[in-house]
Design a protein around this motif. Structure first.
Motif: not given
Lengths: 166, 705
Positions: B381-385, B390-391, B426-428
């Motif tokens: 979640d730390y990354v997903f959040s 951004m999207v 992030t890139h993907l």
């Protein structure tokens, strides 16, 4: 010798005022290093060899969970055929946050040298490059070659530390 | 007494960061048409906490922005203003501004004052604009707010305040009475429930009173009303044309205790009455204030408790402490393995009890190790959040509609890996939004719903974590990739399997995007993504179906600290091969080993000729066997290339704790690290990709099957 070099030598000698040195022997010579750089002294134990490194780097050992490289000064200084037995000593040094083991023939004692006992090193006459010498310590009949162990172990000649520029 | 506040700065920044992240998350999840009041309250609380903290440290710019944010939020959550998408946008922008300001204070980075100004303008405009939209509510509020906020001054310019304290120790009451006494004349009386009410006549403003009280208690618990008993009540004299924002702001600040309470409705009625009947109103407000304040206190206590339980369920510990702990446990595991090895030679009957105890120690150690390793684990979640925002922004910029879904956000991964996965992911995700998902018109044309769907998921699979970025867009174009690859002179053929074609996009400088946008398409990136992930010991896999979408799956080991290894022996040396690279090991028949003049040897394995890498040769060891048919070859695969490594024999398979060789030494070619074996000795871990690379350098021409 000009006045300035002499003065420089004196200030350098002044820096080591009242310092304690660990004396050890390599071949027939007696050396001294700053006791504050010495973490501990251990017996020699088998090392894990590393491929494609100079042969004075014996390999690495496990020092309570830390991987520590071990260098053999006798090989580095070409002092005869090194033997490894129960009397071989490894001085564990702590230099700039890194831990390095140094194999020597024997460790004699710890001596305190006052500034006037430290004479500037001659330009030649020892196996060490004089860049790495602090000076010569005289103690009664003994003479200690005082080594700037920080400089020596961090030198590119030893190849222990990767140079950032490289 | 001066306290060095700077020591608390870090705590404030950490907390504020978390609060801002929380705020953003809630804002993005907010359903604009029917916002959940709980969420609105949570957003408000976050803004409020940041404001409080910023004010404490005198970060006035932050206080200013949060204040406006808070005022607007307060009105929305009280239903005085309808939530619109513009609000959400404005809130998100102000979150960014706050982050920027925070960085400015924290790291000394530059703060774009124009952005700050524009956000303030925007928030102001919103609070003004909506006031006109909801005239009925707007009318009610300023009236009541003004009644409370507008100072009621007597002839000397002195105001009379009723200050109702929450339940505090007598000592604090005395201290407050003494402090407030310095402002003017003060009298004190007790309520039935032992709480204390001060009546203070002072030329000072309400803010000074709040400021003094806040040293002792939470200003929010404080209830201040303007007493009309002494001064002549001049509510009609107060400027009626007071701008709405101003009133609302003072209202939120000053009248917060009353406005916030659950008994709001009743209280409000009382006060509205009060406007027409000022004399009665004061007493009515005061009497109504007691139960209302009580109810409010109750409510606050409940939320406080909730907050407290959340706080106590986690502690903040420096990462180096955790790493030290992990190291120590690693040592313990090694020591334990040593003991086990030593006692394995003992007579099991004579030493039964010792052996049992050691068995127990083994289990405990293993549990301990697992528990300690889990400390470093953090939920994905730390990354997903950070992606929903951004999207959302990207989709808006590109004129696409994207629904963003995350799955398995609770999946845990080592903190070190989490931090390193952020950039590749992030890139993907950017790529998927930019190239993957089509524009609404195109989607409609191909019979898909206008809104594209981007899924980010994480799941455990054996000892690995698999993170997938998948979209339901147009999929990769095989023809275009192949054409581009040919144009760049890559070795391709039209009959390549799909999987190989997809891997081409990881080649450096490869982009099939027709237009280079500022989002993506420059072709820098996919190769970096691949390299980063490989460096973490992971793999990237692409699945794509034309017209139906693309899935990029990243598989990573759970932790970098422990590695499944296969120990192999050459001469007297034992090396560890990371198991992930090992495909199989076998003893080749003498006929399968062929010499290529000047190129070394190759081994024929199931029809493929693989280059033979004799480890003894690379590491200059005296081996037991130099003939491959007497030793063992281990087939390794790295970066899509296979090779056969010749060793003397296999020792076993074990989990090893990876130690850094560079911490005391330097990087050694062909070695990725070291580990400590059960007997206390050191064993080196081979860097398989480097070995394969160097073997290719040895044999200038790669050997094809």
């Amino acid at each position: 010798m000009s006045y300035s070099t002499q003065r420089q030598a004196q200030t350098e000698a002044g820096e080591v005022a009242g310092k304690e040195f660990l004396a050890f022997t390599l071949g027939k010579e007696e050396y001294g290093i700053d006791i504050l750089r010495v973490q501990e002294i251990r017996g020699y134990e088998p090392v894990t060899r590393i491929a494609n490194v100079p042969d004075f780097i014996k390999g690495v050992v496990n020092l309570r969970g830390i991987i520590v490289p071990v260098v053999d000064m006798r090989i580095k200084l070409n002092l005869g055929t090194p033997t490894y037995d129960q009397f071989t000593v490894v001085i564990i040094l702590s230099i700039a946050g890194r831990v390095v083991g140094m194999v020597v023939d024997s460790v004699s004692d710890v001596t305190t040298l006052s500034p006037d006992q430290v004479k500037p090193a001659p330009e030649m006459g020892t196996t060490f490059d004089s860049d790495y010498l602090i000076g010569l310590g005289t103690l009664n009949e003994r003479m200690l070659i005082l080594v700037d162990i920080d400089k020596l172990m961090s030198s590119s000649e030893m190849g222990l530390i990767e140079k950032i520029a490289a | 007494m001066t306290i060095d506040m700077s020591q608390f700065y870090q705590v404030f920044f950490d907390e504020a960061d978390e609060l801002l992240a929380e705020m953003e998350k809630l804002l993005l999840a907010l359903d604009v048409s029917a916002p959940d009041s709980e969420d609105l309250n949570a957003i408000f609380r976050a803004a409020h906490s940041i404001k409080g903290g910023a004010a404490t440290f005198a970060f006035n710019d932050i206080t200013e922005v949060t204040h406006m944010l808070e005022s607007l939020l307060d009105r929305i959550r009280k239903g005085e203003m309808a939530l619109t998408p513009e609000h959400v946008d404005a809130f998100l922008v102000s979150k960014d501004v706050l982050t920027m300001q925070m960085d400015g204070h924290h790291h000394g980075s530059s703060v774009d004052q124009n952005a700050v100004g524009s956000v303030c303008q925007r928030l102001k405009a919103l609070s003004l604009g909506s006031a006109a939209d909801t005239p009925a509510l707007a009318a009610a509020v300023p009236e009541s707010a003004r009644f409370e906020a507008a100072p009621v001054a007597d002839a000397d310019g002195n105001c009379s305040f009723h200050i109702e304290l929450p339940d505090v120790p007598q000592r604090d009451v005395d201290a407050l009475a003494a402090e407030l006494g310095l402002l003017g004349t003060i009298s004190q009386e007790s309520l039935a429930d032992k709480r204390v009410v001060f009546t203070l006549t002072t030329p000072e403003s309400q803010d000074s009173i709040v400021a003094i009280c806040s040293f002792v208690l939470d200003p929010d618990d404080l209830k201040i009303t303007h007493g009309g008993a002494e001064g002549s009540l001049q509510s009609s004299g107060a400027p009626t044309g007071l701008p709405f924002t101003g009133a609302a702001q003072t209202g939120t600040d000053a009248a917060k205790p009353s406005a916030e309470d659950p008994g709001y409705g009743i209280f409000e009625l009382e006060k509205t009455d009060a406007v027409s009947q000022p004399a009665v109103a004061t007493t009515a407000a005061v009497t109504a204030g007691a139960p209302a304040a009580e109810a409010k206190n109750f409510g606050r206590r409940a939320t406080d408790k909730e907050g407290a339980s959340q706080e106590s369920s986690s502690i903040r510990v420096g990462i180096e402490k955790v790493d030290q702990l992990i190291n120590l446990v690693g040592e313990l595991v090694i020591t334990q393995a040593m003991i086990e090895q030593r006692i394995s030679v003992l007579d099991p009957i004579q030493y039964e009890r010792l052996l049992n105890s050691v068995g127990q120690l083994t289990r405990n150690t293993r549990d301990l190790q697992e528990a300690v390793m889990s400390i470093r684990m953090m939920p994905m979640d730390y990354v997903f959040s950070r992606f929903p925002r951004m999207v959302r922004d990207l989709a808006g910029k590109l004129g696409k509609k994207v629904e963003f879904v995350t799955r398995g956000a609770a999946t845990e991964l080592d903190k070190g890996l989490i931090e390193r996965i952020v950039d590749p992911l992030t890139h993907l995700v950017r790529n998927s939004v930019d190239h993957g998902i089509e524009k609404p018109e195109k989607r409609r044309a191909s019979n898909k719903s206008e809104t594209g769907r981007l899924t980010l998921s994480a799941a455990h699979q054996g000892g690995n974590i698999v993170i997938e970025v998948s979209d339901d867009g147009g999929g990769l174009s095989r023809d275009r990739i192949l054409a581009k690859a040919k144009q760049q002179g890559l070795p391709v053929s039209d009959t390549m399997p799909d999987a190989d074609v997809w891997q081409l996009i990881f080649a450096p400088g490869f982009s099939t995007a027709e237009v280079v946008t500022d989002v993506s398409g420059r072709g820098v990136g996919m190769d970096v993504v691949k390299r980063n992930i490989t460096a973490m010991g992971g793999t990237v896999d692409i699945r794509s179906v034309p017209g139906a979408g693309t899935t990029i799956a990243i598989s990573l080991p759970l932790t970098l600290a422990i590695l499944d290894g296969m120990s192999v022996k050459v001469g007297e040396e034992v090396y560890i091969l990371p198991l992930g690279y090992v495909i199989e090991s076998l003893q080749p028949a003498a006929a399968d080993v062929k010499e290529i003049a000047g190129q070394g040897q190759v081994v024929k394995i199931r029809g493929d000729y693989l280059p033979l890498i004799p480890l003894y040769q690379i590491f200059a060891i005296e081996p037991n066997f130099t003939d491959p048919s007497q030793g063992i070859v281990v087939i390794l695969e790295a970066d899509g290339k296979k090779a056969a490594l010749l060793v003397d024999g296999l020792v076993g398979q074990q989990q090893v704790v990876v130690k850094n060789l560079e911490s005391n030494f330097r990087k050694v070619a062909g070695i990725s690290g070291a580990t400590i074996l059960g007997d206390g000795g050191v064993s080196l871990i081979l860097d398989v990709s480097a070995l394969l690379r160097s073997s290719r350098q040895l044999n200038a021409d790669p050997v094809f099957s």
